[in-house]
Design an enzyme around this catalytic site. Structure first.
Site, PDB file in Angstrom:
ATOM      1  N   PHE A 155       4.342   4.471  -3.235  1.00 37.21           N
ATOM      2  CA  PHE A 155       5.375   4.886  -2.272  1.00 37.21           C
ATOM      3  C   PHE A 155       4.747   5.672  -1.122  1.00 37.21           C
ATOM      4  O   PHE A 155       5.194   6.735  -0.737  1.00 37.21           O
ATOM      5  CB  PHE A 155       6.455   5.712  -2.983  1.00 37.21           C
ATOM      6  CG  PHE A 155       7.766   5.743  -2.238  1.00 37.21           C
ATOM      7  CD1 PHE A 155       8.414   4.573  -1.905  1.00 37.21           C
ATOM      8  CD2 PHE A 155       8.338   6.953  -1.888  1.00 37.21           C
ATOM      9  CE1 PHE A 155       9.629   4.598  -1.216  1.00 37.21           C
ATOM     10  CE2 PHE A 155       9.558   6.993  -1.200  1.00 37.21           C
ATOM     11  CZ  PHE A 155      10.207   5.807  -0.865  1.00 37.21           C
ATOM     12  N   ILE A 158       3.496   2.597   3.923  1.00 32.67           N
ATOM     13  CA  ILE A 158       3.947   1.203   4.086  1.00 32.67           C
ATOM     14  C   ILE A 158       5.141   0.926   3.164  1.00 32.67           C
ATOM     15  O   ILE A 158       6.109   0.265   3.561  1.00 32.67           O
ATOM     16  CB  ILE A 158       2.785   0.224   3.822  1.00 32.67           C
ATOM     17  CG1 ILE A 158       1.680   0.435   4.869  1.00 32.67           C
ATOM     18  CG2 ILE A 158       3.271  -1.222   3.844  1.00 32.67           C
ATOM     19  CD1 ILE A 158       0.358  -0.251   4.558  1.00 32.67           C
ATOM     20  N   THR A 239       1.513  -7.184  -0.672  1.00 37.16           N
ATOM     21  CA  THR A 239       0.843  -7.042   0.630  1.00 37.16           C
ATOM     22  C   THR A 239      -0.241  -5.968   0.545  1.00 37.16           C
ATOM     23  O   THR A 239      -0.749  -5.524   1.565  1.00 37.16           O
ATOM     24  CB  THR A 239       1.847  -6.622   1.723  1.00 37.16           C
ATOM     25  OG1 THR A 239       2.521  -5.424   1.272  1.00 37.16           O
ATOM     26  CG2 THR A 239       2.856  -7.701   2.024  1.00 37.16           C
ATOM     27  N   ARG A 241      -3.252  -5.112  -2.353  1.00 32.65           N
ATOM     28  CA  ARG A 241      -4.551  -5.688  -2.701  1.00 32.65           C
ATOM     29  C   ARG A 241      -4.341  -6.665  -3.844  1.00 32.65           C
ATOM     30  O   ARG A 241      -3.591  -6.386  -4.793  1.00 32.65           O
ATOM     31  CB  ARG A 241      -5.549  -4.600  -3.117  1.00 32.65           C
ATOM     32  CG  ARG A 241      -6.126  -3.801  -1.954  1.00 32.65           C
ATOM     33  CD  ARG A 241      -7.026  -4.661  -1.059  1.00 32.65           C
ATOM     34  NE  ARG A 241      -7.603  -3.921   0.056  1.00 32.65           N
ATOM     35  CZ  ARG A 241      -7.129  -3.939   1.310  1.00 32.65           C
ATOM     36  NH1 ARG A 241      -6.065  -4.659   1.620  1.00 32.65           N
ATOM     37  NH2 ARG A 241      -7.736  -3.257   2.259  1.00 32.65           N
ATOM     38  N   GLU A 270     -10.512 -12.956  -2.377  1.00 37.37           N
ATOM     39  CA  GLU A 270     -10.332 -13.564  -1.044  1.00 37.37           C
ATOM     40  C   GLU A 270     -11.675 -14.068  -0.516  1.00 37.37           C
ATOM     41  O   GLU A 270     -12.680 -13.403  -0.714  1.00 37.37           O
ATOM     42  CB  GLU A 270      -9.745 -12.512  -0.090  1.00 37.37           C
ATOM     43  CG  GLU A 270      -8.358 -12.101  -0.495  1.00 37.37           C
ATOM     44  CD  GLU A 270      -7.719 -11.088   0.458  1.00 37.37           C
ATOM     45  OE1 GLU A 270      -8.263 -10.866   1.560  1.00 37.37           O
ATOM     46  OE2 GLU A 270      -6.689 -10.529   0.089  1.00 37.37           O
ATOM     47  N   HIS A 288      -3.648 -13.002   4.320  1.00 35.30           N
ATOM     48  CA  HIS A 288      -3.897 -11.570   4.598  1.00 35.30           C
ATOM     49  C   HIS A 288      -3.535 -11.222   6.054  1.00 35.30           C
ATOM     50  O   HIS A 288      -4.391 -10.794   6.837  1.00 35.30           O
ATOM     51  CB  HIS A 288      -5.351 -11.200   4.279  1.00 35.30           C
ATOM     52  CG  HIS A 288      -5.547  -9.747   3.984  1.00 35.30           C
ATOM     53  ND1 HIS A 288      -6.469  -9.267   3.080  1.00 35.30           N
ATOM     54  CD2 HIS A 288      -4.936  -8.641   4.491  1.00 35.30           C
ATOM     55  CE1 HIS A 288      -6.425  -7.940   3.041  1.00 35.30           C
ATOM     56  NE2 HIS A 288      -5.500  -7.542   3.890  1.00 35.30           N
ATOM     57  N   GLY A 290      -1.139  -8.951   6.933  1.00 32.66           N
ATOM     58  CA  GLY A 290      -0.376  -7.695   7.006  1.00 32.66           C
ATOM     59  C   GLY A 290      -0.453  -6.976   8.342  1.00 32.66           C
ATOM     60  O   GLY A 290       0.565  -6.639   8.939  1.00 32.66           O
TER      61      GLY A 290
HETATM   62  C1  DGY Z   1      -6.034  -2.850   5.553  1.00 36.48           C
HETATM   63  O1  DGY Z   1      -5.915  -2.207   6.589  1.00 36.48           O
HETATM   64  O2  DGY Z   1      -6.391  -2.323   4.500  1.00 36.48           O
HETATM   65  C2  DGY Z   1      -5.779  -4.301   5.631  1.00 36.48           C
HETATM   66  O3  DGY Z   1      -5.548  -4.859   4.381  1.00 36.48           O
HETATM   67  C3  DGY Z   1      -6.960  -5.003   6.273  1.00 36.48           C
HETATM   68  O4  DGY Z   1      -8.110  -4.501   5.705  1.00 36.48           O
END
Ligand code: DGY
Length: 322
Positions: A155, A158, A239, A241, A270, A288, A290
């Site tokens: 939490f 993001i 979103t 890891r 990945e 990936h 995000g």
């Molecule tokens: C982050 O900022 O951690 C994104 O996943 C790209 O690395």
């Protein structure tokens, strides 16, 4: 005076590269492919600052002494690809880029939630394959987000931005589990209620979104056993890891109908994606994305620049994580 030598391990947005080139003796990885261990280790002997990304594994081998590098200015918020103990032992400063990618990443979480709820990937594949025969009252019926329960694991910034969007934009009920309970005003503002354990959270949710850091402490946090606590109509979004979810166990649960769907932006190894996930219709797979907006990627680069500026001017970098 000699300008510090700075290496960008990948190509960055042009305006950030130009900004950095005006301040530093800048080298870019023109090939724009991930650097191998040997090349990264060599770079540590040549540059004062290295600016890696999630595609670089900076481990003890890379940081074997003697080193010239003094700061790793990571382009990204997650730093699990950097061995922080090895960096600390080598006396390096490590910085990241928090805040500036919060909205973009929360938007991708919402994109995935909507896509899996409304079967958007399936629909697009059908249409592009020339198999769409026109409107049909029962075709590709999905589910609504409104009124459903969204569970968040982790939490931080993001997750909170995702909660705001889901609660205030889509009328979802929000439950979360994090390392610690958020302040009452954050809970009130995001409409989120704390649940003591992951085990208690999972059976309650219709949708689950992952927002923990990567690394050893969260590796396979969602394993086969925990996945079995989700109800069969539940759908998962990740979103954060890829290593947080056991991808093979997820593929099993989806293939056997023990879970309704998954929307993934990140993967265990990945750019490889578990082959069985590629075959499933009830999975949405993004590469990936995000933080991949122009505004965000420029802001991330400028944030790295601010950290380098502070470091080379003898100030404490604002986003120091080690
Ligand atoms: C982050 O900022 O951690 C994104 O996943 C790209 O690395």
């Amino acid at each position: 005076m000699m300008r510090p030598r700075v290496l960008l391990t990948r190509r960055w947005p042009a305006e950030v590269e130009a900004h950095l080139a005006g301040l530093y003796d800048l080298t870019r990885n023109e090939a724009d492919v991930p650097m191998c261990t040997e090349d990264l280790a060599e770079a540590c002997r040549v540059y004062d600052a290295i600016c890696p990304t999630v595609t670089d594994r900076i481990d003890a081998k890379v940081l074997a002494r003697p080193l010239r590098v003094r700061i790793l200015g990571n382009f990204g918020v997650g730093t699990n690809h950097i061995d922080s103990e090895a960096a600390k032992a080598a006396g390096l400063v490590v910085t990241n880029t928090p805040d500036v990618l919060t909205d973009a990443t929360a938007d991708i979480a919402m994109t995935l939630l909507l896509m899996i709820a409304r079967r958007a990937g399936e629909g697009e594949r059908l249409l592009r394959a020339g198999r769409w025969e026109g409107w049909n009252p029962t075709q590709l019926m999905g589910g609504q987000l409104s009124g459903k329960t969204l569970g968040l694991i982790g939490f931080g910034r993001i997750a909170q931005a995702t909660a705001r969007r889901a609660a205030h934009g889509f009328g979802m009920r929000i439950l979360y589990h994090g390392r610690r309970r958020a302040p009452a005003e954050v809970e009130a503002e995001t409409g989120a209620a704390y649940v003591e354990t992951v085990e208690a959270l999972l059976p309650e949710v219709d949708f689950l979104s992952i927002h923990t850091p990567g690394g050893a402490t969260t590796h396979h946090l969602l394993d086969a056993q925990r996945l079995s606590l989700l109800r069969p109509h539940a759908r998962i979004v990740n979103t954060a890891r890829g290593t947080v979810i056991d991808e093979a166990a997820l593929a099993d649960a989806l293939a056997q109908g023990r879970l309704a769907g998954a929307g993934l932006d990140v993967y265990e190894a990945e750019p490889q994606v578990h082959p069985r996930l590629l075959d499933l219709e009830n999975v949405v797979l993004l590469p990936h994305l995000g933080s991949a907006t122009v505004e965000t990627r420029v802001a991330m680069g400028m944030r790295v620049a601010a950290n380098l500026d502070a470091f080379f001017e003898g100030r404490n970098p604002p986003d120091r994580v080690a």
